[in-house]
Design an enzyme around this catalytic site. Structure first.
Site, mmCIF file in Angstrom:
data_model
loop_
_atom_site.group_PDB
_atom_site.id
_atom_site.type_symbol
_atom_site.label_atom_id
_atom_site.label_comp_id
_atom_site.label_asym_id
_atom_site.label_seq_id
_atom_site.Cartn_x
_atom_site.Cartn_y
_atom_site.Cartn_z
ATOM 1 N N GLY A 47 0.815 -1.202 0.000
ATOM 2 C CA GLY A 47 0.000 0.000 0.000
ATOM 3 C C GLY A 47 0.847 1.249 0.000
ATOM 4 O O GLY A 47 2.069 1.200 0.223
ATOM 5 N N PRO A 48 0.222 2.401 -0.252
ATOM 6 C CA PRO A 48 0.964 3.670 -0.265
ATOM 7 C C PRO A 48 1.560 3.973 1.107
ATOM 8 O O PRO A 48 1.150 3.395 2.121
ATOM 9 C CB PRO A 48 -0.114 4.698 -0.650
ATOM 10 N N PRO A 49 2.521 4.882 1.167
ATOM 11 C CA PRO A 49 3.115 5.252 2.467
ATOM 12 C C PRO A 49 2.070 5.855 3.396
ATOM 13 O O PRO A 49 1.196 6.605 2.981
ATOM 14 C CB PRO A 49 4.185 6.287 2.083
ATOM 15 N N GLY A 50 2.181 5.517 4.677
ATOM 16 C CA GLY A 50 1.325 6.113 5.681
ATOM 17 C C GLY A 50 -0.020 5.452 5.861
ATOM 18 O O GLY A 50 -0.872 5.971 6.587
ATOM 19 N N HIS B 230 -6.774 35.742 -10.931
ATOM 20 C CA HIS B 230 -6.311 34.401 -11.305
ATOM 21 C C HIS B 230 -7.096 33.341 -10.525
ATOM 22 O O HIS B 230 -7.652 32.392 -11.120
ATOM 23 C CB HIS B 230 -4.812 34.271 -11.018
ATOM 24 N N GLU B 231 -7.161 33.483 -9.204
ATOM 25 C CA GLU B 231 -7.892 32.504 -8.396
ATOM 26 C C GLU B 231 -9.394 32.586 -8.648
ATOM 27 O O GLU B 231 -10.095 31.566 -8.600
ATOM 28 C CB GLU B 231 -7.580 32.716 -6.909
ATOM 29 N N HIS C 191 -10.159 30.391 -11.646
ATOM 30 C CA HIS C 191 -10.261 28.976 -11.291
ATOM 31 C C HIS C 191 -11.614 28.669 -10.664
ATOM 32 O O HIS C 191 -12.293 27.711 -11.051
ATOM 33 C CB HIS C 191 -9.155 28.604 -10.292
ATOM 34 N N ASP D 200 -0.046 25.600 -13.156
ATOM 35 C CA ASP D 200 -1.324 25.172 -13.753
ATOM 36 C C ASP D 200 -1.096 24.579 -15.135
ATOM 37 O O ASP D 200 -1.696 23.555 -15.491
ATOM 38 C CB ASP D 200 -2.278 26.364 -13.851
ATOM 39 N N THR E 165 2.973 -0.849 9.174
ATOM 40 C CA THR E 165 3.730 -1.182 10.382
ATOM 41 C C THR E 165 2.810 -1.302 11.586
ATOM 42 O O THR E 165 2.971 -2.199 12.425
ATOM 43 C CB THR E 165 4.804 -0.112 10.635
#
Length: 601
Positions: A202-205, A424-425, A428, A500, A209
């Protein structure tokens, strides 16, 4: 003790020994003058003797000028009788200040024996110290092949499945291992054999463990922990020796669990062509394969390994009989994220406005370690302002800190840059709002965080496993919203859209070469393969012609330009909303979800 401190101690001892030898030599060279009794009497008569010291048959005279002289006597009489017989008067004897010392064994030891033996004793101590160091070095050399395994037993902090939130399927799979360890006879009567190994992928975290420790805590058996990199050394054969030592210790404590973290450090696929048959990593892997399922039976020892890269592991490691089970841990969904947050919230005084469900909605793509870090950052922020509780604002701000980095309060934009960033924001956010397939906007801000001058936070309303082509196209248009807003508002563009554009071009290329979502049809282009050579791990092999490469570039350009035209149409049509969002950003710097929706209401 560190090698430097050992050398300092040896140096100090050497200096002491040399100094003692030289002091002894200087004492020997500064000899007292030998005179006869007659010469002593002559000096007494002249009055040049300051004092007399008698010890046994030896008389030591100290002159007025500080010079010492020594003489010996014969017979059993006193010194006064001897000197009187030579004609010394009582007045001269009185002026000589005669003192008689007791020549005992103690004084003899202090005066003669100990000064003589001190250099020898120091040399002996120095020799024994150096011999002990040499024995320690030999012992370290002999233990070089021993495994550096760490054992967690009942005295260590116990972890069980209740400490692991989410990962329901993984816990069910591992609960059978616990049953095997607790009651092996029940399965042995049915002819079942205990699994040799479990591979956590699986992915880290994601808690690999933690799950391994939970298995040991549930089964209440010894738990040996070691990292894959601790097997590999610069000397050939050391890794294999440590593997043998590890399994030897484990067999003595059976039933037990061996946990090898990051097993891809030694378990990579063999036959890379580098190092030959004497490659240390390959020798270590061969020994692991033999210990897990070789000629000798390995009873009662279960190996749990964790890796982020199961695709690079050797096939012999993954065959049945070695790693019999493979447990995949994915990133948690919204319900699992909420459960993980509840576990990590224990011990943290949260206010009533902290809605962990809302936090789980905002943390799409977070792993368990990210969520733990999130609440820890929130507690740190509350402690920094001397608060007694953690508020909802602390938690929400910590989400942005984990995602984007800390606020750059020292970075002050001028009025022009601030206006450009606001539009700009706003571009988006406006494009994301007007496209039905785009994710909802949760927050818009022009406060600098990390490397970003501003940001628009859009999050999906629910977790997705599959993504539609329309969602990708909406994401492309949203990514170009800032670029188009700058162009339409100011008639020019800036470098603020560079990240972007990078994201947009990468996504468009993935649509063409990986997902088959272009006019080139249901085809994938290029193959990624492992290449352990000159530090490069991934290599993409072309399985298409130059003409096809040109077609791919044309399709990428078509997708990008199509998304830009969609964004341009929205911004030109809804210019009043663009101005409204930008003006609020210039005034308040941040717009939350409710305030953003109110603009369009």
């Amino acid at each position: 003790m560190k090698p430097l401190s050992k050398n300092i101690i040896i140096g100090i001892l050497a200096i002491i020994v040399v100094g003692a030898l030289f002091s002894q030599q200087s004492v020997k060279t500064a000899k007292t003058e030998e005179i006869s009794v007659g010469q002593l009497v002559d000096r007494l008569e002249k009055g040049t003797v300051k004092s007399l010291s008698v010890e046994g048959n030896e008389i030591t005279a100290e002159m007025q000028d500080g010079v010492k002289a020594k003489t010996s006597t014969q017979g059993s009489g006193t010194v006064e009788e001897l000197l009187t017989s030579y004609g010394v008067t009582p007045d001269q004897l009185k002026a000589a200040n005669i003192s008689v010392a007791d020549r005992s064994f103690k004084s003899y030891m202090i005066g003669y024996i100990i000064p003589s033996l001190l250099p020898i004793i120091l040399l002996l101590v120095l020799f024994l110290f150096m011999l002990r160091q040499m024995q320690g070095a030999n012992k370290s050399a002999m233990s070089f092949g021993e495994s550096r395994v760490k054992e967690f037993n009942k005295e260590n902090k116990k972890v069980n499945f209740t400490n692991v939130a989410g990962a329901t399927e993984a816990k069910e799979e591992l609960s059978e291992i616990v049953e095997f360890l607790k009651n092996p006879k029940k399965f042995a009567d049915l002819g079942a054999k205990i699994p040799k190994g479990v591979l956590l992928m699986g992915p880290p975290g994601t808690g690999k463990t933690l799950l391994a420790r939970a298995v040991a805590g549930e089964a209440e058996v010894p738990f040996f922990y070691i990292s894959g990199s601790e097997f590999v050394e610069m000397f050939v054969g050391v890794g294999a020796s440590r593997v043998r030592d590890l399994f030897s210790k484990a067999k003595k404590s059976a039933p037990c669990i061996i946990f090898i973290d990051e097993i891809d450090a030694v378990g990579r696929q063999r036959g890379s062509g580098l190092g030959g048959s004497h490659d240390e990593r390959e020798q270590t892997l061969n020994q692991i394969l033999t210990e897990m399922d070789g000629f000798e039976p390995n009873l009662g020892v279960i190996v749990i390994a964790a890796t982020n890269r199961p695709d690079v592991l050797d096939p012999a490691l993954l065959r049945p009989g070695r790693f019999d089970r493979r447990v995949t841990l994915d990133l948690p969904d919204i319900n699992e994220r909420e459960a993980i947050l509840k576990v990590h919230a224990i011990g943290k005084p949260l206010t009533e406005d902290v809605d962990l469900r809302r936090v789980a909605q905002r943390t799409v793509g977070f792993s368990g370690a990210d969520l733990m870090n999130l609440l820890n950052e929130a507690a740190i922020r509350a402690g920094r302002i001397n608060a007694k509780v953690v508020t909802g604002e602390d938690v929400l701000i910590s989400i942005e800190k984990v995602l984007l980095g800390p606020e750059r309060k020292s970075y002050v934009m001028n009025a022009e840059e601030k206006k450009i960033t606001a539009y700009h924001e706003a571009g988006h956010a406006l494009v994301a709002k007007m496209l039905p397939d785009a994710d909802p906007v949760h927050k818009v801000s022009i406060i600098s965080r990390g490397t970003a001058g501003g940001y628009t936070m859009k999050l999906p309303s629910e977790d997705r496993r599959l993504h539609r082509r329309k969602q990708f196209l909406a994401d492309l248009a949203m990514s170009l919203g800032g670029y188009v807003a700058e162009s339409e508002t100011f008639g020019d563009i800036t470098t603020g859209a560079s990240s972007d554009l990078k994201h947009c071009n990468q996504l468009a290329r993935q649509l063409v070469v990986r997902y088959g979502m272009s006019e080139l049809g249901p085809r994938t282009f290029g193959e990624r393969e492992e290449m352990i050579f000159l530090g490069k791990e991934l290599h993409e092999t072309r399985n298409y012609s130059e003409k096809t490469a040109q077609d791919i570039d044309e399709q990428v350009t078509k997708l990008v330009h199509g998304a830009m035209e969609v964004a341009r149409g929205i911004i030109q049509k809804e210019k009043k909303y663009l101005d409204a969002i930008a003006n609020i950003l210039l005034e308040k710097e941040t717009i939350e979800k409710d305030a953003f929706e109110a603009i369009f209401a």
